[in-house]
Design an enzyme around this catalytic site. Sequence first.
Site, PDB file in Angstrom:
ATOM      1  N   THR A  20       0.873  -1.263   0.105  1.00 34.44           N
ATOM      2  CA  THR A  20      -0.238   0.043  -0.015  1.00 34.44           C
ATOM      3  C   THR A  20       0.941   1.358  -0.053  1.00 34.44           C
ATOM      4  OG1 THR A  20      -1.945  -1.026   0.964  1.00 34.44           O
ATOM      5  CG2 THR A  20      -1.721   1.268   1.479  1.00 34.44           C
ATOM      6  N   THR A  94       1.183  -4.643   4.071  1.00 32.61           N
ATOM      7  CA  THR A  94       1.180  -5.332   5.347  1.00 32.61           C
ATOM      8  C   THR A  94       0.583  -6.556   5.381  1.00 32.61           C
ATOM      9  OG1 THR A  94      -0.951  -4.112   5.528  1.00 32.61           O
ATOM     10  CG2 THR A  94       0.833  -2.794   6.240  1.00 32.61           C
ATOM     11  N   ASP A  95      -0.059  -6.996   4.270  1.00 31.51           N
ATOM     12  CA  ASP A  95      -0.707  -8.383   4.523  1.00 31.51           C
ATOM     13  C   ASP A  95       0.274  -9.619   4.822  1.00 31.51           C
ATOM     14  OD1 ASP A  95      -3.006  -7.000   3.788  1.00 31.51           O
ATOM     15  OD2 ASP A  95      -3.065  -7.868   1.848  1.00 31.51           O
TER      16      ASP A  95
END
Length: 214
Positions: A20, A94-95
Amino acid sequence: MKRTNDGGARRIVVISTGGTIASRWQGTGYAADASGDDVLATAPLPEGVTVEVVDLFNVNSSLMTAAHQLALLRTVHETLADPGVDGIVITHGTDTLEETAFFLDLHHTDARPVVLTGAQRPFGTGDGDGPGNLYDALQVASSVSDLGVLVVFDGRVHAARGTVKTQTLAADAFSDPSADRLGRVGFSRVDIERQPERPAPLPLPAAADKADPG
Ligand code: ASP
């Protein structure tokens, strides 16, 4: 690109992998497409730091495969083979940031820090958290040692081992449910409050395991 602030005595390499923090609106959703240089350009540099950027991949981290992680591990070790490098920052979605951080930490033998960071809000948005997280990660990477692989997010410094994503949207995305954070970063200060527990590192995977992430 190479950027320097105030003479730049501390040399940090930023390895850009997407997420992101590098994502822009594509018409139907956000996807990673900003270059490492563009991501770096959003953040001020801490005083006395020089940064070089490696554009390794540009993927959203739900698409991060074991081949990507192996390529990243090798890039980290190749980068640290240069004694002039003082630390590494990895920008990452971040996943799966927690999985990559833990994997890198298993093989991390160097006193110099490897710091992962990212963002909850996309690249180029006025209220984005990426620039601040990147600044903080550079600050930590240029000032700590012997802490292994770290996650720096929303002013917090976390150990790779034990840290997981606990917030879907909030800026303080990561925490360790079983331990306190390692420290905090802010106002151009890094305060480390405890040492992480780290088992003996594993050797690097054999070269035959080197796969092209495509
Ligand atoms: N989907 C994004 C990723 O992991 C989420 C993020 O970076 O926050 O690449």
